[in-house]
Design a protein around this motif. Structure first.
Motif, PDB file in Angstrom:
ATOM      1  N   HIS A 288       0.698  -1.114   0.041  1.00 45.73           N
ATOM      2  CA  HIS A 288       0.048   0.066   0.104  1.00 45.73           C
ATOM      3  C   HIS A 288       0.757   1.239  -0.006  1.00 45.73           C
ATOM      4  O   HIS A 288       1.978   1.289   0.756  1.00 45.73           O
ATOM      5  CB  HIS A 288      -0.889   0.091   1.222  1.00 45.73           C
ATOM      6  N   LEU A 289       0.687   2.425  -0.972  1.00 49.26           N
ATOM      7  CA  LEU A 289       1.448   3.374  -0.816  1.00 49.26           C
ATOM      8  C   LEU A 289       0.316   4.405  -0.844  1.00 49.26           C
ATOM      9  O   LEU A 289      -0.481   4.768  -1.774  1.00 49.26           O
ATOM     10  CB  LEU A 289       2.162   3.455  -2.509  1.00 49.26           C
ATOM     11  N   VAL A 290       0.592   5.155   0.198  1.00 57.02           N
ATOM     12  CA  VAL A 290      -0.275   6.107   0.493  1.00 57.02           C
ATOM     13  C   VAL A 290       0.260   7.471   0.852  1.00 57.02           C
ATOM     14  O   VAL A 290       1.431   7.606   1.568  1.00 57.02           O
ATOM     15  CB  VAL A 290      -1.058   5.757   2.009  1.00 57.02           C
ATOM     16  N   TYR A 291      -0.196   8.545   0.142  1.00 57.78           N
ATOM     17  CA  TYR A 291       0.474   9.801   0.421  1.00 57.78           C
ATOM     18  C   TYR A 291      -0.648  10.868   0.687  1.00 57.78           C
ATOM     19  O   TYR A 291      -1.765  10.570   1.042  1.00 57.78           O
ATOM     20  CB  TYR A 291       0.993  10.172  -1.038  1.00 57.78           C
ATOM     21  N   SER A 292      -0.262  12.370   0.899  1.00 61.21           N
ATOM     22  CA  SER A 292      -1.042  13.028   1.419  1.00 61.21           C
ATOM     23  C   SER A 292      -1.791  13.020   2.494  1.00 61.21           C
ATOM     24  O   SER A 292      -2.780  13.377   2.905  1.00 61.21           O
ATOM     25  CB  SER A 292      -2.089  13.549   0.141  1.00 61.21           C
TER      26      SER A 292
END
Length: 206
Positions: A156-160
């Protein structure tokens, strides 16, 4: 949980982001196998024991297969442990070319392969025996996602993520059983343009 950092910033632009001491405990995705600057920093990271994956763009299966295989082969001469197949397709009709890219990587000694469709994919892709990133997107979308189509151990790549909500984001990743990935407070248009402004975002809980 393994931290996966796509480090999409040129070493000449942000040399501090490539310091091995700052990247220990992280698997780093690097681009530019034909760029001498990337070759140098990749060698430094490998010498320091930082795992490295070479970047290959699948462009949702729109790139010619020959170009994809050339990119995979280009990484075989570098001290990387595998490849990161970005913008992967999800349709069952496109699994054949992806399988050929995975096979080419492993024949070339690039044993670790990560597929990044950024969304749940057809179950056929599970047969490739690779790591799969089933989510890539912003924090609001990650909260709304039900987890459908994902499996334990996916990436899982989660930004902001607002800084105050970073602990909650890491807990949610752990609760969903992510095996690798990243939580960062950086946002679009360049969420992976270097190290997150807060280094604790590189340490998911679990």
């Amino acid at each position: 949980m393994t931290v996966l950092l796509p480090l999409y910033v040129h070493p000449a632009v942000a040399p501090a982001a490539w310091e091995p001491d700052r990247l220990r405990g992280t698997t780093v995705v690097v681009d530019g196998h034909d760029d001498p600057a990337y070759r140098r920093v990749t060698a430094r990271l490998a010498a320091a024991g930082v795992p490295v994956l070479g970047y290959v763009d699948l462009a949702r299966a729109t790139r010619p297969l020959a170009d994809v295989l050339d990119d995979v082969e280009g990484w075989t001469g570098h001290p990387v442990g595998g490849v990161f197949l970005d913008r992967a397709p999800t349709a069952p009709s496109a699994v054949g070319p992806v399988a050929l890219a995975v096979r080419a990587a492993r024949r070339g000694g690039l044993s670790e392969v990560v597929l990044n469709p950024g969304t749940p994919t057809d179950p056929l892709y599970r047969r490739l025996d690779v790591g799969i990133c089933t989510f890539e997107g912003g924090w609001p979308d990650y909260q709304r996602w039900t987890g459908a189509g994902g499996e334990l151990g996916d990436g899982h790549l989660v930004y902001s993520v607002p800084p105050a909500q970073l602990p909650a984001a890491r807990r949610l990743m752990t609760w969903r059983g992510a095996g690798f990935g990243l939580v960062t407070d950086r946002g679009l248009p360049h969420p992976y343009g270097g190290l997150p402004s807060r280094l604790d975002t590189l340490t998911p809980a679990g």
